[in-house]
Design an enzyme around this catalytic site. Structure first.
Site, short mmCIF file in Angstrom:
data_model
loop_
_atom_site.label_atom_id
_atom_site.label_comp_id
_atom_site.label_asym_id
_atom_site.label_seq_id
_atom_site.Cartn_x
_atom_site.Cartn_y
_atom_site.Cartn_z
N HIS A 69 -5.49 7.48 -0.28
CA HIS A 69 -4.82 7.79 0.98
C HIS A 69 -3.86 6.67 1.37
O HIS A 69 -4.02 5.52 0.94
CB HIS A 69 -5.84 7.99 2.10
N ILE A 87 -5.56 -0.13 -2.41
CA ILE A 87 -5.84 1.27 -2.65
C ILE A 87 -6.94 1.73 -1.69
O ILE A 87 -8.10 1.32 -1.80
CB ILE A 87 -6.29 1.51 -4.11
N ASP A 88 -6.57 2.55 -0.72
CA ASP A 88 -7.52 3.11 0.24
C ASP A 88 -8.01 4.46 -0.27
O ASP A 88 -7.20 5.35 -0.54
CB ASP A 88 -6.87 3.27 1.61
N VAL A 89 -9.31 4.60 -0.39
CA VAL A 89 -9.89 5.76 -1.08
C VAL A 89 -10.88 6.50 -0.17
O VAL A 89 -11.69 5.89 0.52
CB VAL A 89 -10.60 5.33 -2.37
N ASN A 135 0.83 -1.19 0.00
CA ASN A 135 0.00 0.00 0.00
C ASN A 135 0.87 1.25 0.00
O ASN A 135 1.28 1.73 -1.05
CB ASN A 135 -0.96 -0.03 1.20
#
Length: 249
Positions: A142, A129-131, A103
């Site tokens: 993010h 993928i942190d959104v 990540n």
């Protein structure tokens, strides 16, 4: 038709398992060894174990703990958290994991994807993928447990990761995390439509119907945490898995 994988996500911190809401307010939910044993009995397709604050807190990988957890698992395991180099990844594979989840490190080193993939295969490298939506309603990627915005658009970032050699992408909605309100289907579909690698939907699932909707919006697999570790929203811990239910795409 291919069967869609249903993947429990376990959040590790200080040797215990926790669950967050919108990446905040972590609540202790149990011992990882006992939890993995329950998922063995319930025949989960695979598990994702994330030491979710390791990169943010600049900690290393607790190899003793994660090896102990992997040693109890009868299903494929993926691990993410504080993987900063090929050597870190190699040790995780040696600990008994089939995949590594990358990540925050990818913001500064996308070459790591190919370096790992050249040895273990692209399928062994998952890009997480942190959104989160910003004040203007635009999706932004993010990192570091959701505390830092990269300013990147998730669709363009997914394309970048695919070009870097990623084998799979897990797209996680911070805004939906732990809410039981269902996946951000618009986000899932936009990312999945932009890449050819499998996309795992994560963040917000509250029931089997949410899994079905994610598949209808192009997800190749579905992941969840709250609905697997709680009885219901706002109720106590009860490890569960939809035994006997299958998804196809």
């Amino acid at each position: 038709m291919a069967r869609v994988r249903i993947i429990p996500v376990l959040l590790l911190q200080n040797g215990g398992l926790y669950k967050t809401v919108k990446f905040q307010k972590p609540q202790y939910v149990g011992d990882p060894i006992n939890t993995v044993k329950i998922f063995n009995e319930k025949e989960a397709d695979e598990l994702v174990l994330l030491d979710y604050t390791a990169s943010r807190d600049k900690r290393g990988i607790d190899h003793k703990k994660i090896a102990e957890i992997a040693g109890e698992a009868f299903m494929p395991m993926a691990y993410g958290g504080a993987i900063r180099s090929f050597d870190d990844a190699k040790k995780v594979f040696d600990d008994g994991y089939e995949k590594v989840v990358l990540n925050s490190i990818l913001f500064s080193n996308t070459a790591l994807v190919r370096e790992i993939g050249n040895v273990y295969g692209a399928q062994a490298v998952v890009g997480s993928i942190d959104v989160k939506k910003n004040l203007f309603g635009r999706y932004k990627v993010h990192g570091f447990s959701g505390t830092q915005s990269s300013g990147k658009d998730p669709v363009e970032w997914a394309k970048t990761l695919e070009e870097a050699g990623i084998g799979e992408i897990m797209v996680n909605s911070i805004d939906r995390d732990g809410t039981w309100e269902g996946y951000d289907l618009d986000l899932v579909e936009k990312v999945a439509a932009a890449v050819s690698v499998p996309v795992i939907a994560c963040g917000g699932a509250g029931g089997f119907s949410d899994f079905e909707k994610a598949v209808q919006h192009k997800a190749s697999a579905v992941a969840a945490a709250s609905m697997f570790v709680y009885q219901k929203k706002g109720m106590g811990v009860l490890i569960s898995f939809p035994t006997g239910k299958r998804l196809n795409n």
